[in-house]
Design an enzyme around this catalytic site. Structure first.
Site, PDB file in Angstrom:
ATOM      1  N   GLU A 253      35.883  42.891  42.187  1.00  0.00           N
ATOM      2  CA  GLU A 253      34.433  43.121  41.890  1.00  0.00           C
ATOM      3  C   GLU A 253      34.376  41.874  42.035  1.00  0.00           C
ATOM      4  OE1 GLU A 253      34.360  44.391  38.200  1.00  0.00           O
ATOM      5  OE2 GLU A 253      34.931  46.759  38.773  1.00  0.00           O
TER       6      GLU A 253
ATOM      7  N   CYS B 156      26.633  40.251  37.218  1.00  0.00           N
ATOM      8  CA  CYS B 156      26.930  40.556  38.727  1.00  0.00           C
ATOM      9  C   CYS B 156      25.552  40.751  39.007  1.00  0.00           C
ATOM     10  CB  CYS B 156      28.645  40.785  39.064  1.00  0.00           C
ATOM     11  SG  CYS B 156      28.332  42.651  38.321  1.00  0.00           S
TER      12      CYS B 156
ATOM     13  N   LYS C   8      44.406  40.548  31.395  1.00  0.00           N
ATOM     14  CA  LYS C   8      44.253  38.113  31.811  1.00  0.00           C
ATOM     15  C   LYS C   8      42.798  38.508  30.985  1.00  0.00           C
ATOM     16  CE  LYS C   8      43.509  34.677  33.366  1.00  0.00           C
ATOM     17  NZ  LYS C   8      42.688  34.313  33.117  1.00  0.00           N
TER      18      LYS C   8
ATOM     19  N   GLU D  98      25.169  32.380  43.976  1.00  0.00           N
ATOM     20  CA  GLU D  98      25.045  33.016  42.724  1.00  0.00           C
ATOM     21  C   GLU D  98      24.820  31.868  42.212  1.00  0.00           C
ATOM     22  OE1 GLU D  98      28.623  34.823  41.555  1.00  0.00           O
ATOM     23  OE2 GLU D  98      27.260  36.039  40.933  1.00  0.00           O
TER      24      GLU D  98
HETATM   25  P1  NAD Z   1      36.182  32.719  37.671  1.00  0.00           P
HETATM   26  O1  NAD Z   1      36.049  33.978  39.472  1.00  0.00           O
HETATM   27  O2  NAD Z   1      36.384  31.832  37.457  1.00  0.00           O
HETATM   28  O3  NAD Z   1      37.012  33.608  37.237  1.00  0.00           O
HETATM   29  C1  NAD Z   1      37.207  34.633  36.740  1.00  0.00           C
HETATM   30  C2  NAD Z   1      38.112  35.211  36.243  1.00  0.00           C
HETATM   31  O4  NAD Z   1      39.709  34.642  36.874  1.00  0.00           O
HETATM   32  C3  NAD Z   1      39.152  35.141  34.539  1.00  0.00           C
HETATM   33  O5  NAD Z   1      39.615  35.223  34.081  1.00  0.00           O
HETATM   34  C4  NAD Z   1      39.770  32.790  35.069  1.00  0.00           C
HETATM   35  O6  NAD Z   1      40.771  32.417  34.445  1.00  0.00           O
HETATM   36  C5  NAD Z   1      40.740  33.782  36.201  1.00  0.00           C
HETATM   37  N1  NAD Z   1      41.094  32.426  37.441  1.00  0.00           N
HETATM   38  C6  NAD Z   1      40.725  31.717  38.041  1.00  0.00           C
HETATM   39  N2  NAD Z   1      40.668  31.167  39.160  1.00  0.00           N
HETATM   40  C7  NAD Z   1      42.239  32.551  39.562  1.00  0.00           C
HETATM   41  C8  NAD Z   1      43.017  32.174  40.697  1.00  0.00           C
HETATM   42  N3  NAD Z   1      43.132  31.307  41.308  1.00  0.00           N
HETATM   43  N4  NAD Z   1      43.878  33.438  40.647  1.00  0.00           N
HETATM   44  C9  NAD Z   1      44.427  34.197  38.918  1.00  0.00           C
HETATM   45  N5  NAD Z   1      43.330  34.361  38.218  1.00  0.00           N
HETATM   46  C10 NAD Z   1      42.019  33.279  38.538  1.00  0.00           C
HETATM   47  O7  NAD Z   1      34.618  34.080  37.475  1.00  0.00           O
HETATM   48  P2  NAD Z   1      34.060  33.555  36.129  1.00  0.00           P
HETATM   49  O8  NAD Z   1      33.265  32.405  35.879  1.00  0.00           O
HETATM   50  O9  NAD Z   1      34.572  33.829  35.093  1.00  0.00           O
HETATM   51  O10 NAD Z   1      33.131  35.015  36.300  1.00  0.00           O
HETATM   52  C11 NAD Z   1      31.712  34.920  36.702  1.00  0.00           C
HETATM   53  C12 NAD Z   1      31.385  36.037  37.618  1.00  0.00           C
HETATM   54  O11 NAD Z   1      32.152  36.576  37.936  1.00  0.00           O
HETATM   55  C13 NAD Z   1      30.431  35.718  38.479  1.00  0.00           C
HETATM   56  O12 NAD Z   1      30.680  35.319  40.655  1.00  0.00           O
HETATM   57  C14 NAD Z   1      30.243  37.125  38.251  1.00  0.00           C
HETATM   58  O13 NAD Z   1      29.213  37.291  39.794  1.00  0.00           O
HETATM   59  C15 NAD Z   1      31.008  37.858  38.832  1.00  0.00           C
HETATM   60  N6  NAD Z   1      31.059  39.381  38.241  1.00  0.00           N
HETATM   61  C16 NAD Z   1      31.231  40.782  38.868  1.00  0.00           C
HETATM   62  C17 NAD Z   1      31.539  41.639  38.543  1.00  0.00           C
HETATM   63  C18 NAD Z   1      31.209  42.555  39.773  1.00  0.00           C
HETATM   64  O14 NAD Z   1      31.355  44.194  38.669  1.00  0.00           O
HETATM   65  N7  NAD Z   1      31.134  43.079  40.407  1.00  0.00           N
HETATM   66  C19 NAD Z   1      31.505  42.077  37.125  1.00  0.00           C
HETATM   67  C20 NAD Z   1      31.305  40.682  36.064  1.00  0.00           C
HETATM   68  C21 NAD Z   1      31.117  39.636  36.590  1.00  0.00           C
END
Ligand code: NAD
Length: 485
Positions: free
Chosen positions: A249, A283, A175, A382
């Site tokens: 992650e 991240c 997804k 963050e």
């Molecule tokens: P997010 O958590 O809002 O969404 C991430 C994904 O999860 C999206 O595809 C979203 O549609 C889905 N999602 C949202 N709620 C959900 C739920 N309840 N159940 C299942 N899926 C759900 O994050 P974002 O704003 O898209 O991304 C930014 C975040 O990602 C930042 O916190 C960043 O640090 C983190 N990130 C971490 C890494 C790593 O390797 N640690 C890498 C890239 C980004």
């Protein structure tokens, strides 16, 4: 325009049945890049059921590792002619400058797949462990993996999130984030061209509701999630309650430590890309800079000067160093954080703000904040934008304590001319990944976090092993020798 009207179910395009459409907007121009359908609950169920049937019946899971590697390598070869188009698409979808897009979505992304293939070849699937009895310890694929990605590294994320569980022998339902749903189609098409057996890979675009349905589906055995800590906690709770494996992650608030013997000219490029690379939407960003007090003024002014010299503008332009934020909502969030930090007593060495010459798009100039208290919100939360906090520290011990004074533990860096001293700092800090004298994102070796930054690792042998289960086969009696795979 990129128009998609289908989902990918079991490797084949299938016309989408739902009424909901995702509109992808270019954050630099506010123009529409394309559309993709949002999967319905029934389509999510179908994708999982198809993946589960493939896991039971398709030859993929039974393939020797070398045969799986051959399919992944063929997928990579199928992508090659489309790479420039993909880089442009990623830049249009989320605004990463094209130069950085080449580093992340060509060099690092394709590199991550090559490294994954090399790692897969090093995995011994069966090992003879004769002791009290004759025995085999073998590694078996976990099953159906729901892979859920954020928007900040779309093509890179789609590639490694699909490739690592596939190499383990799993089936994958991917997804993408709703901001960037288009790249994963290209990966699925390349896998189809490469001869991935039917049923093994599906792509279901959508928002949180699609993600939730996937995670809760009883046919899903493991979740490979990258995103915010808040969402990760929710997913981890569902996985825990249902005994599903979860690789999480999550977010970060990493510290770059500048010791008093650091060479400033050699240090500033790493501090700058660590803070502002991908417009701070990394991240692993080193968004806190902890500096030996004797070097504080110099580093603060150096970072402010580097920030001023970054070219902010059209991300498709080769000269651009800083693109827009992904959305107007994200820009509002970042501005709110900066205003709160200034009200809290931080001093702006470089104020940032909206550039006057870019009336369209969600741009912000980089912000450098000095006199920041490590306990304040701007240093603890963050931000995911081009904002860096500079914090003075007294000595190496104080630097380690301040770096660890964070809910997160994803990454970090130390800058020093003394390797032993740098290594002592690197060893002491509670984090999953660390860089010495630079800001290194390395897709060859395990990467991941501790504390609120998550569980599990991507990349390396470890990144494949996350999706393999251990089975021990003990012989109470055996005819003698038996073959190994
Ligand atoms: P997010 O958590 O809002 O969404 C991430 C994904 O999860 C999206 O595809 C979203 O549609 C889905 N999602 C949202 N709620 C959900 C739920 N309840 N159940 C299942 N899926 C759900 O994050 P974002 O704003 O898209 O991304 C930014 C975040 O990602 C930042 O916190 C960043 O640090 C983190 N990130 C971490 C890494 C790593 O390797 N640690 C890498 C890239 C980004």
């Amino acid at each position: 325009m990129y128009e998609r009207h289908e989902l990918i179910i079991g490797g084949r395009p299938r016309p989408a049945g739902g009424a909901e459409t995702i509109t992808v907007v270019n954050p630099a121009t506010e123009e529409v890049v394309g559309h993709a359908p949002s999967a319905t609950p029934e389509e999510v169920d179908l994708a999982v059921e198809t993946a589960a049937a493939a896991f039971r019946e398709s030859p993929w899971r039974q393939f020797e590792m070398e045969k799986r590697v051959a399919v992944v390598e063929a997928m990579c070869a199928a992508l090659e002619p489309r790479l420039e188009e993909i880089l442009r698409l990623v830049t249009a979808e989320m605004g990463v400058p094209i130069k950085a897009s080449r580093a992340l979505h060509r060099d690092m992304a394709i590199g991550s797949v090559r490294h994954a293939c090399a790692a897969a070849r090093r995995i011994a699937v069966e090992e003879r462990r004769d002791g009290q009895v004759q025995a085999l310890v073998r590694l078996e694929p976990t099953g159906v993996v729901a892979a859920i990605a954020p928007w900040n590294g779309p093509f890179l994320q789609a590639l490694y999130k699909i490739v690592y569980p596939l190499l383990a022998g799993c089936s994958v339902v991917f997804k993408p984030a709703p901001e960037t749903p288009l790249d994963a189609y290209l990966v699925a098409e390349a896998f189809a061209e490469a001869g991935l057996p039917d049923g093994v890979l599906s792509v279901v675009p959508g928002g949180p509701a699609v993600g939730e349905r996937l995670v809760a589906h009883p046919g899903v055995d493991a979740v490979f999630f990258t995103g915010s800590t808040e969402t990760g906690r929710r997913i981890g709770a569902v996985c825990g309650a249902n005994m599903k494996r979860a690789v999480l992650e999550l977010g970060g608030k990493s510290a770059a430590i500048v010791l008093e013997d650091a060479d400033l000219a050699a240090t500033l490029p790493g501090l700058t890309s660590g803070a502002f690379g991908n417009t701070g939407q990394n991240c692993a960003a080193t968004s806190r800079v902890l500096v030996a007090r004797s070097r504080y003024d110099e580093v603060l002014e150096g970072l402010a000067e580097s920030a001023r010299s970054l070219v902010v503008g059209d991300p498709q332009d080769e000269a651009t160093g800083l693109g827009p934020l992904v959305s107007s909502r994200q820009r509002d969030r970042v501005e709110g954080h900066v205003a709160a930090a200034l009200a809290d007593g931080a001093v702006a060495a470089e104020p940032g703000g909206r550039p006057d010459d870019l009336p369209r798009g969600w741009f912000l100039r980089p912000t450098v904040l000095g006199s920041v208290d490590n306990r304040s919100r701007v240093a603890q939360e963050e931000i995911f934008g081009p904002v860096v906090c500079v914090i003075p520290v007294e000595d190496d011990v104080d630097a380690i304590r301040t770096a660890d004074d964070s809910a997160y533990g994803l990454h970090g860096a130390v800058y020093s001319e003394d390797d032993e001293r740098a290594l002592a700092v690197a060893r002491a800090i509670r984090t999953g990944t660390f860089s010495v004298n630079g800001f290194l994102l390395n897709s060859e070796l395990p990467f991941g976090g501790v504390k609120a930054s998550g569980r599990g690792r991507k990349y390396g042998v470890e990144g494949i092993r996350e999706f393999m289960e251990i089975k021990t086969i003990n012989f109470a009696r055996s005819a003698g020798s038996f073959s190994m795979r």
